[in-house]
Design a protein around this motif. Structure first.
Motif, PDB file in Angstrom:
ATOM      1  N   SER A  21       1.863   4.731  12.085  1.00  8.96           N
ATOM      2  CA  SER A  21       0.934   5.849  12.039  1.00  8.96           C
ATOM      3  C   SER A  21       1.636   7.044  11.448  1.00  8.96           C
ATOM      4  CB  SER A  21       0.403   6.185  13.426  1.00  8.96           C
ATOM      5  OG  SER A  21       1.457   6.622  14.235  1.00  8.96           O
ATOM      6  N   ILE A  88     -14.479   5.040   9.822  1.00 11.44           N
ATOM      7  CA  ILE A  88     -13.356   4.974  10.753  1.00 11.44           C
ATOM      8  C   ILE A  88     -13.774   5.506  12.122  1.00 11.44           C
ATOM      9  CG2 ILE A  88     -12.432   7.252  10.139  1.00 11.44           C
ATOM     10  CD1 ILE A  88      -9.610   6.036  10.449  1.00 11.44           C
ATOM     11  N   LEU A 105      -3.468   1.943  11.571  1.00 10.55           N
ATOM     12  CA  LEU A 105      -4.161   0.678  11.400  1.00 10.55           C
ATOM     13  C   LEU A 105      -3.687  -0.270  12.480  1.00 10.55           C
ATOM     14  CD1 LEU A 105      -4.010   0.126   7.531  1.00 10.55           C
ATOM     15  CD2 LEU A 105      -5.878   1.055   8.878  1.00 10.55           C
ATOM     16  N   ARG A 108      -7.656   0.106  13.134  1.00 10.74           N
ATOM     17  CA  ARG A 108      -7.887   1.286  12.303  1.00 10.74           C
ATOM     18  C   ARG A 108      -8.596   2.351  13.139  1.00 10.74           C
ATOM     19  NH1 ARG A 108      -9.040   2.799   6.762  1.00 10.74           N
ATOM     20  NH2 ARG A 108     -10.862   4.143   6.618  1.00 10.74           N
ATOM     21  N   LYS A 109      -7.986   3.503  13.274  1.00 12.90           N
ATOM     22  CA  LYS A 109      -8.590   4.611  14.010  1.00 12.90           C
ATOM     23  C   LYS A 109      -7.761   5.867  13.790  1.00 12.90           C
ATOM     24  CE  LYS A 109      -6.123   3.842  18.401  1.00 12.90           C
ATOM     25  NZ  LYS A 109      -6.235   3.681  19.861  1.00 12.90           N
ATOM     26  N   ILE A 137      -6.315   9.415   6.003  1.00 14.30           N
ATOM     27  CA  ILE A 137      -7.352   8.392   5.858  1.00 14.30           C
ATOM     28  C   ILE A 137      -7.612   8.107   4.383  1.00 14.30           C
ATOM     29  CG2 ILE A 137      -9.773   7.830   6.318  1.00 14.30           C
ATOM     30  CD1 ILE A 137      -9.558   9.583   8.839  1.00 14.30           C
ATOM     31  N   PHE A 140      -4.826   5.917   3.031  1.00 14.35           N
ATOM     32  CA  PHE A 140      -5.024   4.514   3.380  1.00 14.35           C
ATOM     33  C   PHE A 140      -6.071   3.878   2.469  1.00 14.35           C
ATOM     34  CE2 PHE A 140      -3.680   5.484   7.954  1.00 14.35           C
ATOM     35  CZ  PHE A 140      -2.436   4.912   7.776  1.00 14.35           C
ATOM     36  N   GLU A 153      -5.458  -5.628   8.624  1.00  9.69           N
ATOM     37  CA  GLU A 153      -4.918  -4.281   8.816  1.00  9.69           C
ATOM     38  C   GLU A 153      -3.400  -4.233   8.959  1.00  9.69           C
ATOM     39  OE1 GLU A 153      -7.041  -2.019  11.735  1.00  9.69           O
ATOM     40  OE2 GLU A 153      -8.992  -2.575  10.911  1.00  9.69           O
ATOM     41  N   HIS A 613      -8.544  -7.069  14.394  1.00  5.91           N
ATOM     42  CA  HIS A 613      -8.138  -6.298  13.215  1.00  5.91           C
ATOM     43  C   HIS A 613      -7.187  -7.029  12.280  1.00  5.91           C
ATOM     44  CE1 HIS A 613      -4.281  -5.584  15.271  1.00  5.91           C
ATOM     45  NE2 HIS A 613      -4.972  -5.224  16.342  1.00  5.91           N
TER      46      HIS A 613
END
Length: 934
Positions: A21, A88, A105, A108-109, A137, A140, A153, A613
């Motif tokens: 992240s 998202i 991921l 994904r959030k 975001i 990504f 992911e 995911h």
């Protein structure tokens, strides 16, 4: 998770963890949070554009605001990367008291931690997070090309980790937040102050040192390094340089150092050369700025330091002594008294603070620090503590509170502080300094973010800072009457204090953070300091002087000067984001946000337990490999993994499933394996091979609890487990082959106490660990036996700072089918030495110490951070044929921490030479180790 899973060599995961992240404002440096909220939290959600906003019900107003904001600003944030739409989930977290935000991921959030710090940018906090995290975001989305393949992911994360340096992701986002708003960290002189100070003191950095940091020196940080490099790229190569770089990497991913090669293709320079050229540009820019400023040199009142060291918030106790909050690369934060001859007297250490803060009046110190919920780590508190210098007694004035920046009145009887509700409503509160009782709540009808309040001498007037999207304001409050002294400024206003008949505060009017005063009647602003790099945290002394922090190359020092007012001077700030701002040409992206009302619905945790995911390859060893499907739900309350593996040596498949439920106070996990097994046994005077399959079920329940108080950390873990094994399809097995293993029981209890550590510490200065284990099989008469194990580990300070001595005493008693099991810590080299008797106890002594911090950049291969050595002397089965003069093993070890191939994880490599007692007729054993951390 079970030990079998934790031992996997999960190659893709290793790569992807490099970029799990992108944390914007995290204070712990965590990768991302896997903690839970209390089960009592009730969640709602809103669909708006491509965003699914999930939030506690108290945050309805803030969620509605974000539902209007995020879809509106996303196209503008994504324009430079040619991204206009996304999809998202986004969580608003309100139970914690630590400011943070990240995008990840797997799953994904994005998460926004809604409680702001007491010192941050001159704009609304959630807007501040939005403009930064939404850029991640878009990054990504750009790099993955918007692909919607099923379960990719963690593979994408591996792709990011292998392809891009973290400084680029963060630097691009900071340039973006600065160019699209009237604020942004790029406009804060103190944010890049350490880099500026080092370069103007003719101390340049290697690329690796600027990126990865140092165990001895202040370094720029990868956020700052990335911001300055990306800003330069945009100035030279235009608005779409980031788009070009990410696009080229996406088209040609399978290369060594793909980002560096793409950068060289477009600019003619690889990452190292681009950094060095940017550094030369910075030197010239900052030298030109320095020539425009008539800076003063202030006498240093603290001892000279060779390591990065900070003396925060100095205040005079008397003419000969100064109280400050000190921290360094060698020491965690603690209160110290500095004498006139610059010798020091350490008082006590404190707990984690988001920003350094304390207040001293009339023999009493008050400060705030973070305390965590014992079980649910998404929930934390900011509590107020006090210490009386005369009685030497501590008090915790608040419990489970959300109170920040406590400041004492002149007589030490009252405290003014900021209170933040779970709804993100802010108030100033007046508190009794003896009991902690809230005496008065000051209304804040516009709900502006409030910061760093302070009393005047009478205790009737209060000065404080407010923050909104329009900027920062300085207020004077006298009873019910409020006076606006500075309105909606983009200055980094902070920590107003009353000195003489003025209010004194921090700002950067001349382009460098300095100390200023304002006349409360005329509102005239004057400069009190002209620091070369930055002056902060003023406090009045008894002889009409101010004592304050003066920033120098190794950190915040202590200085003092007379209270003399001068003109503010011209603004000389060097704005490196100006070219990007012109290219974006949007002004403030938060202007004209819609004000619609969205339908909110209940987010039911029980219906959202799965979030599949990724399918990833797994490798247990050279013989076992396969694929695994992973699910981790959005609230971190349930993990599910299932897959299949192929046993190359057995030519058979294994099927796996694991589930862990973490919403309750105990954590429950269930493991299932359908697997092939093989054994060898002696029969008919020959070695026979036997095969079978088995269904293996394991149920585990654990209660992990931890507490912190000041600089002390405590943890307790209670664990219980059982399993059932059903064997079938035996091939060539003996008649007495056991087909079922019925519910063996395992119990484990662990207690841990330690003091806070620093980055130079090999182990805590003081720590104790106790572990008790008991395993038995009460339901299976054919497999009787038990094992009881007791372990203890004691850590002590060594002969010099950051040295560590460990003494470990361990005992086990085993019988029946467990008689050869090992449940305690063993001597080094244990698996390579032929045992002479069953293991019953061990006594281990280790002395470890760092001896060099070279900060070597070995081309692009490695960056060497430190070297550490150790001596050890280990005993086994004391009292059973062994005495203290005959250790079983002893020897030396050498370790080093480094970054390999310019990747972010810190890799620890080591070698250990183990000498074995002569009674074992064993040659010396050479062992190697390889570990990594973030």
């Amino acid at each position: 998770m079970n030990s079998e899973k934790s031992n996997k060599l999960l190659i893709i995961k290793y790569l992807c963890l490099i970029t799990l992240s992108y944390i914007s404002l995290s204070v712990f440096g965590q990768i991302f949070s896997s903690a839970q909220n209390p089960l009592s939290v009730k969640w709602n959600y809103i669909h708006s554009g491509g965003f699914k906003i999930i939030y506690p019900q108290e945050l309805e107003k803030e969620a509605q605001r974000m539902a209007n904001t995020l879809p509106f600003i996303y196209p503008k944030i994504g324009l430079g990367l040619r991204q206009q739409n996304t999809s998202i989930p986004l969580l608003l977290q309100n139970r914690g008291t630590i400011a943070n935000g990240f995008v990840q991921l797997g799953p994904r959030k994005s998460e926004f931690y809604t409680t702001p710090p007491q010192y941050f940018d001159s704009q609304d906090w959630l807007n501040n997070l939005a403009v930064h995290e939404l850029r991640h975001i878009t990054q990504f989305d750009k790099l993955t090309g918007g692909r919607k393949h099923p379960f990719p992911e963690l593979v994408y994360f591996a792709y990011f980790g292998a392809g891009l340096p973290t400084w680029f992701f963060e630097g691009d986002a900071v340039v973006n937040e600065t160019a699209l708003t009237e604020s942004g960290r790029g406009r804060q002189p103190n944010w890049i102050m350490p880099f500026r100070a080092s370069l103007l003191e003719e101390k340049k950095f290697s690329y690796s040192k600027a990126y990865f940091g140092s165990n001895k020196d202040v370094t720029p940080g990868y956020y700052q390094t990335g911001y300055l490099m990306v800003a330069d790229m945009k100035e030279k190569y235009g608005q779409f340089i980031s788009d070009s770089l990410l696009g080229d990497i996406r088209r040609r991913p399978l290369r060594l150092y793909p980002f560096s090669q793409s950068l060289k293709k477009i600019t003619g320079k690889n990452t190292k050369k681009y950094f060095l050229s940017t550094q030369e540009k910075l030197v010239q820019k900052w030298k030109d700025q320095s020539e425009k400023i008539q800076a003063e040199n202030y006498e240093r009142l603290n001892q000279k330091t060779s390591l990065a060291t900070n003396y925060f918030l100095p205040v005079r106790l008397n003419k000969n002594q100064i109280l400050a909050l000190k921290e360094s690369k060698q020491n965690a934060r603690f209160f110290t008294i500095i004498n006139e001859d610059q010798t020091e007297q350490k008082l006590f250490g404190i707990g984690y603070q988001e920003n350094p803060w304390f207040s001293y009046k009339n023999g009493t110190i008050v400060w705030d620090e973070i305390r965590y919920d014992p079980r649910y780590k998404q929930q934390s508190y900011s509590v107020i503590c006090s210490y009386n210098l005369k009685t030497r007694k501590f008090k915790k004035l608040s419990r489970r509170s959300r109170l920040f920046s406590p400041t004492l009145s002149e007589d030490g009887k009252k405290i003014i502080a900021v209170k933040v509700e779970l709804s993100n409503h802010f108030n100033l509160v007046e508190i009794d300094a003896s009991s902690g009782k809230i005496l008065k709540v000051y209304p804040n009808p516009d709900n502006e973010i409030l910061q760093t309040p302070g009393f005047d001498r009478s205790g009737n007037k209060i000065a404080y800072i407010s923050v909104s999207e329009k900027g920062k304001s300085l207020w004077l409050m006298n009873g019910e009457r409020k006076t606006l002294l500075i309105s909606n400024s983009r200055q980094q206003l902070s920590r107003p204090v009353f000195i003489q008949d003025k209010i004194v505060f921090n700002a950067h009017f001349n382009g460098i953070d300095n100390i200023y005063s304002i006349d409360t009647l005329s509102k005239k602003i004057s400069a009190l300091t002209d620091s070369k790099y930055g002056a902060f945290n003023p406090t009045e002394t008894e002889d009409d002087k101010i004592i304050f922090n003066d920033y120098k190359i190794n950190g915040y020092e202590i200085a003092e000067k007379t209270f003399t007012e001068k003109p503010v001077g011209e603004n000389t700030f060097v704005d490196f984001s100006s070219a990007a701002e012109k290219q974006e040409n949007v002004g403030n992206v938060f202007e004209n946000i819609p004000d619609s009302t969205y339908q909110s619905k209940r987010f039911r945790q029980g219906l959202n337990l799965f979030s599949f995911h990724s399918v990833i390859p797994v490798i247990d060893n050279e013989y076992v490999f396969g694929l695994e499907l992973q699910s981790n739900n959005l609230l971190n309350t349930m993990d599910f993994y299932t897959g299949t593996k192929y046993h190359r040596d057995l030519k058979r498949f294994e099927y796996t499933a694991d589930v862990s439920y973490k919403a309750l106070y105990p954590i429950f996990s269930v493991l299932y394996r359908n697997r092939p097994k093989r054994t060898f046994y002696r029969a008919k005077n020959a070695i026979q091979q036997g095969d079978w399959r088995e269904n293996y079920f394991k149920l585990n329940a654990s209660v992990p609890l931890s507490f912190n108080a000041r600089n002390q950390n405590y943890s307790f873990t209670l664990n219980a487990a059982t399993s059932f094994t059903q064997r079938y399809m035996p091939e060539n097995m003996p008649i007495n082959f056991i087909r079922e293993l019925k519910f063996p029981l395992e119990y484990n209890f662990t207690f841990n106490h330690s003091v806070r550590t620093t980055e130079r510490d090999i182990a805590p200065k003081w720590a104790q660990v106790f572990r008790a284990t008991y395993n038995h099989q009460p339901f299976d008469k054919n497999l009787g036996g038990e094992i009881m194990a007791l372990e203890s580990f004691f850590y002590f300070p060594g002969f010099a700072k950051n040295h560590s001595f460990l003494a470990s005493f361990n005992y086990q008693k085993a019988s029946g089918v467990n008689q050869y099991a090992t449940e305690i810590a063993t001597v080094y080299g244990y698996n390579n030495i032929l045992a002479k008797s069953k293991l019953q106890n061990s006594m281990l002594f280790n002395y470890r110490f760092p001896f060099a911090f070279p900060d070597w950049e070995l081309s692009s291969l490695a960056y060497v951070r430190n070297f550490r050595a150790g001596l050890f002397c280990h005993y086994e089965n004391i009292g059973i044929g062994t005495n203290f003069g005959e250790p079983k093993t002893y020897g030396v070890e050498l370790n080093s921490s480094l970054n390999i191939l310019r990747y972010q994880p810190v890799v620890d490599v080591g070698a250990r030479l183990v000498f074995v007692n002569k009674i074992y007729n064993q040659n010396p054993i050479l062992e190697f180790s390889f570990n990594y951390s973030f």
